[in-house]
Design a protein around this motif. Structure first.
Motif, PDB file in Angstrom:
ATOM      1  N   ILE A 170       0.834  -1.200   0.000  1.00 42.85           N
ATOM      2  CA  ILE A 170       0.000   0.000   0.000  1.00 42.85           C
ATOM      3  C   ILE A 170       0.869   1.251   0.000  1.00 42.85           C
ATOM      4  O   ILE A 170       0.605   2.206  -0.739  1.00 42.85           O
ATOM      5  CB  ILE A 170      -0.964  -0.014   1.206  1.00 42.85           C
ATOM      6  CG1 ILE A 170      -2.025  -1.090   0.995  1.00 42.85           C
ATOM      7  CG2 ILE A 170      -1.611   1.347   1.415  1.00 42.85           C
ATOM      8  CD1 ILE A 170      -2.903  -1.350   2.209  1.00 42.85           C
ATOM      9  N   ILE A 171       1.923   1.260   0.801  1.00 47.46           N
ATOM     10  CA  ILE A 171       2.822   2.419   0.858  1.00 47.46           C
ATOM     11  C   ILE A 171       3.528   2.629  -0.473  1.00 47.46           C
ATOM     12  O   ILE A 171       3.602   3.751  -0.988  1.00 47.46           O
ATOM     13  CB  ILE A 171       3.836   2.259   2.007  1.00 47.46           C
ATOM     14  CG1 ILE A 171       3.113   2.352   3.345  1.00 47.46           C
ATOM     15  CG2 ILE A 171       4.953   3.289   1.913  1.00 47.46           C
ATOM     16  CD1 ILE A 171       3.942   1.927   4.531  1.00 47.46           C
ATOM     17  N   THR A 213     -11.713   3.020   1.194  1.00 51.25           N
ATOM     18  CA  THR A 213     -10.424   2.383   1.447  1.00 51.25           C
ATOM     19  C   THR A 213     -10.142   2.178   2.936  1.00 51.25           C
ATOM     20  O   THR A 213      -9.747   1.077   3.328  1.00 51.25           O
ATOM     21  CB  THR A 213      -9.287   3.165   0.766  1.00 51.25           C
ATOM     22  OG1 THR A 213      -9.541   3.201  -0.644  1.00 51.25           O
ATOM     23  CG2 THR A 213      -7.946   2.529   1.027  1.00 51.25           C
ATOM     24  N   PRO A 214     -10.346   3.178   3.794  1.00 50.11           N
ATOM     25  CA  PRO A 214     -10.087   2.930   5.226  1.00 50.11           C
ATOM     26  C   PRO A 214     -10.954   1.817   5.812  1.00 50.11           C
ATOM     27  O   PRO A 214     -10.487   1.022   6.635  1.00 50.11           O
ATOM     28  CB  PRO A 214     -10.406   4.271   5.892  1.00 50.11           C
ATOM     29  CG  PRO A 214     -10.284   5.273   4.812  1.00 50.11           C
ATOM     30  CD  PRO A 214     -10.675   4.576   3.550  1.00 50.11           C
ATOM     31  N   LEU A 247      -9.553  -1.547   7.446  1.00 49.90           N
ATOM     32  CA  LEU A 247      -9.961  -1.896   8.809  1.00 49.90           C
ATOM     33  C   LEU A 247     -10.506  -3.318   8.880  1.00 49.90           C
ATOM     34  O   LEU A 247     -10.149  -4.090   9.783  1.00 49.90           O
ATOM     35  CB  LEU A 247     -11.000  -0.906   9.327  1.00 49.90           C
ATOM     36  CG  LEU A 247     -11.580  -1.207  10.708  1.00 49.90           C
ATOM     37  CD1 LEU A 247     -10.502  -1.109  11.777  1.00 49.90           C
ATOM     38  CD2 LEU A 247     -12.741  -0.287  11.012  1.00 49.90           C
ATOM     39  N   ILE A 248     -11.332  -3.703   7.918  1.00 45.75           N
ATOM     40  CA  ILE A 248     -11.892  -5.063   7.896  1.00 45.75           C
ATOM     41  C   ILE A 248     -10.781  -6.093   7.737  1.00 45.75           C
ATOM     42  O   ILE A 248     -10.761  -7.118   8.426  1.00 45.75           O
ATOM     43  CB  ILE A 248     -12.956  -5.192   6.781  1.00 45.75           C
ATOM     44  CG1 ILE A 248     -14.194  -4.376   7.165  1.00 45.75           C
ATOM     45  CG2 ILE A 248     -13.320  -6.648   6.523  1.00 45.75           C
ATOM     46  CD1 ILE A 248     -15.197  -4.207   6.042  1.00 45.75           C
ATOM     47  N   ASN A 269      -5.526   8.029  -7.117  1.00 46.27           N
ATOM     48  CA  ASN A 269      -4.910   7.250  -6.055  1.00 46.27           C
ATOM     49  C   ASN A 269      -6.033   6.670  -5.189  1.00 46.27           C
ATOM     50  O   ASN A 269      -6.701   7.394  -4.452  1.00 46.27           O
ATOM     51  CB  ASN A 269      -3.987   8.145  -5.224  1.00 46.27           C
ATOM     52  CG  ASN A 269      -3.131   7.367  -4.273  1.00 46.27           C
ATOM     53  OD1 ASN A 269      -3.461   6.247  -3.901  1.00 46.27           O
ATOM     54  ND2 ASN A 269      -2.032   7.966  -3.867  1.00 46.27           N
ATOM     55  N   TYR A 270      -6.229   5.364  -5.264  1.00 48.32           N
ATOM     56  CA  TYR A 270      -7.325   4.725  -4.542  1.00 48.32           C
ATOM     57  C   TYR A 270      -7.145   4.729  -3.026  1.00 48.32           C
ATOM     58  O   TYR A 270      -8.071   4.400  -2.299  1.00 48.32           O
ATOM     59  CB  TYR A 270      -7.531   3.294  -5.054  1.00 48.32           C
ATOM     60  CG  TYR A 270      -8.208   3.283  -6.393  1.00 48.32           C
ATOM     61  CD1 TYR A 270      -9.578   3.432  -6.489  1.00 48.32           C
ATOM     62  CD2 TYR A 270      -7.466   3.154  -7.560  1.00 48.32           C
ATOM     63  CE1 TYR A 270     -10.208   3.454  -7.725  1.00 48.32           C
ATOM     64  CE2 TYR A 270      -8.081   3.164  -8.798  1.00 48.32           C
ATOM     65  CZ  TYR A 270      -9.448   3.321  -8.877  1.00 48.32           C
ATOM     66  OH  TYR A 270     -10.066   3.343 -10.092  1.00 48.32           O
ATOM     67  N   ILE A 271      -5.992   5.141  -2.559  1.00 52.94           N
ATOM     68  CA  ILE A 271      -5.805   5.311  -1.120  1.00 52.94           C
ATOM     69  C   ILE A 271      -6.768   6.375  -0.606  1.00 52.94           C
ATOM     70  O   ILE A 271      -7.233   6.313   0.528  1.00 52.94           O
ATOM     71  CB  ILE A 271      -4.340   5.709  -0.799  1.00 52.94           C
ATOM     72  CG1 ILE A 271      -3.372   4.626  -1.241  1.00 52.94           C
ATOM     73  CG2 ILE A 271      -4.160   6.041   0.673  1.00 52.94           C
ATOM     74  CD1 ILE A 271      -3.539   3.306  -0.552  1.00 52.94           C
ATOM     75  N   TYR A 272      -7.113   7.342  -1.444  1.00 55.71           N
ATOM     76  CA  TYR A 272      -7.997   8.435  -1.046  1.00 55.71           C
ATOM     77  C   TYR A 272      -9.473   8.126  -1.274  1.00 55.71           C
ATOM     78  O   TYR A 272     -10.317   8.970  -1.010  1.00 55.71           O
ATOM     79  CB  TYR A 272      -7.614   9.718  -1.788  1.00 55.71           C
ATOM     80  CG  TYR A 272      -6.219  10.177  -1.484  1.00 55.71           C
ATOM     81  CD1 TYR A 272      -5.848  10.501  -0.185  1.00 55.71           C
ATOM     82  CD2 TYR A 272      -5.262  10.270  -2.479  1.00 55.71           C
ATOM     83  CE1 TYR A 272      -4.558  10.912   0.118  1.00 55.71           C
ATOM     84  CE2 TYR A 272      -3.973  10.688  -2.194  1.00 55.71           C
ATOM     85  CZ  TYR A 272      -3.634  11.003  -0.895  1.00 55.71           C
ATOM     86  OH  TYR A 272      -2.357  11.404  -0.605  1.00 55.71           O
ATOM     87  N   HIS A 273      -9.793   6.935  -1.759  1.00 60.24           N
ATOM     88  CA  HIS A 273     -11.198   6.568  -1.949  1.00 60.24           C
ATOM     89  C   HIS A 273     -11.866   6.473  -0.577  1.00 60.24           C
ATOM     90  O   HIS A 273     -11.271   5.973   0.377  1.00 60.24           O
ATOM     91  CB  HIS A 273     -11.296   5.225  -2.687  1.00 60.24           C
ATOM     92  CG  HIS A 273     -12.668   4.891  -3.132  1.00 60.24           C
ATOM     93  ND1 HIS A 273     -13.619   4.379  -2.286  1.00 60.24           N
ATOM     94  CD2 HIS A 273     -13.258   5.016  -4.342  1.00 60.24           C
ATOM     95  CE1 HIS A 273     -14.735   4.191  -2.943  1.00 60.24           C
ATOM     96  NE2 HIS A 273     -14.540   4.569  -4.205  1.00 60.24           N
TER      97      HIS A 273
END
Length: 124
Positions: free
Chosen positions: A69-70, A96-97, A101-102, A89-93
């Motif tokens: 991910i990084i 995503t968090p 978390l799941i 950047n799908y990190i900002y979707h």
């Protein structure tokens, strides 16, 4: 800050956390015997810096996902900056968090189950 980071890299590349007592231990594991999602990360860092990828996986599989991910995040930033692209950047979707978390919670529960194949997720 740079010297501090370089010092940590030197320590973790030369000293195996398994063989010393001065590096911090996981407080959850020490008090309860339950592996947290990060248990084994210090040893995984040592193995990664010594290019022992099997050792990294044996200590913490989730560590690899975190590294991916990084790397993805910084790769998208670099591609957008260098090539003047606008790759999303799908990190900002927004979801995503929640997905991360799941995954972390599932990993946390599964690595503490004492039977096969889940016992392989515990650091060893």
């Amino acid at each position: 800050m740079l010297f501090f980071g370089m010092g940590l890299l030197f320590i973790y590349s030369t000293i195996n956390p398994t063989n010393v007592n001065f590096l911090p231990k996981c407080p959850l594991y020490v008090t309860t015997g339950i592996y947290c999602p990060g248990c084994g990360s210090q040893r995984a860092t040592h193995y990664l810096l010594n290019l022992n990828f099997i050792g990294v996986v044996k200590q913490n599989v989730l560590y690899i996902l975190g590294l991916c991910i990084i790397v993805y995040h910084f790769l998208i930033i670099a591609i957008n900056a260098v090539l003047k692209k606008r790759i999303y950047n799908y990190i900002y979707h927004p979801k995503t968090p929640l997905i991360i978390l799941i995954i972390v919670l599932l990993f946390w529960v599964l690595r503490n189950l004492p039977f096969a194949p889940f016992h392989l997720l515990a650091p060893h």
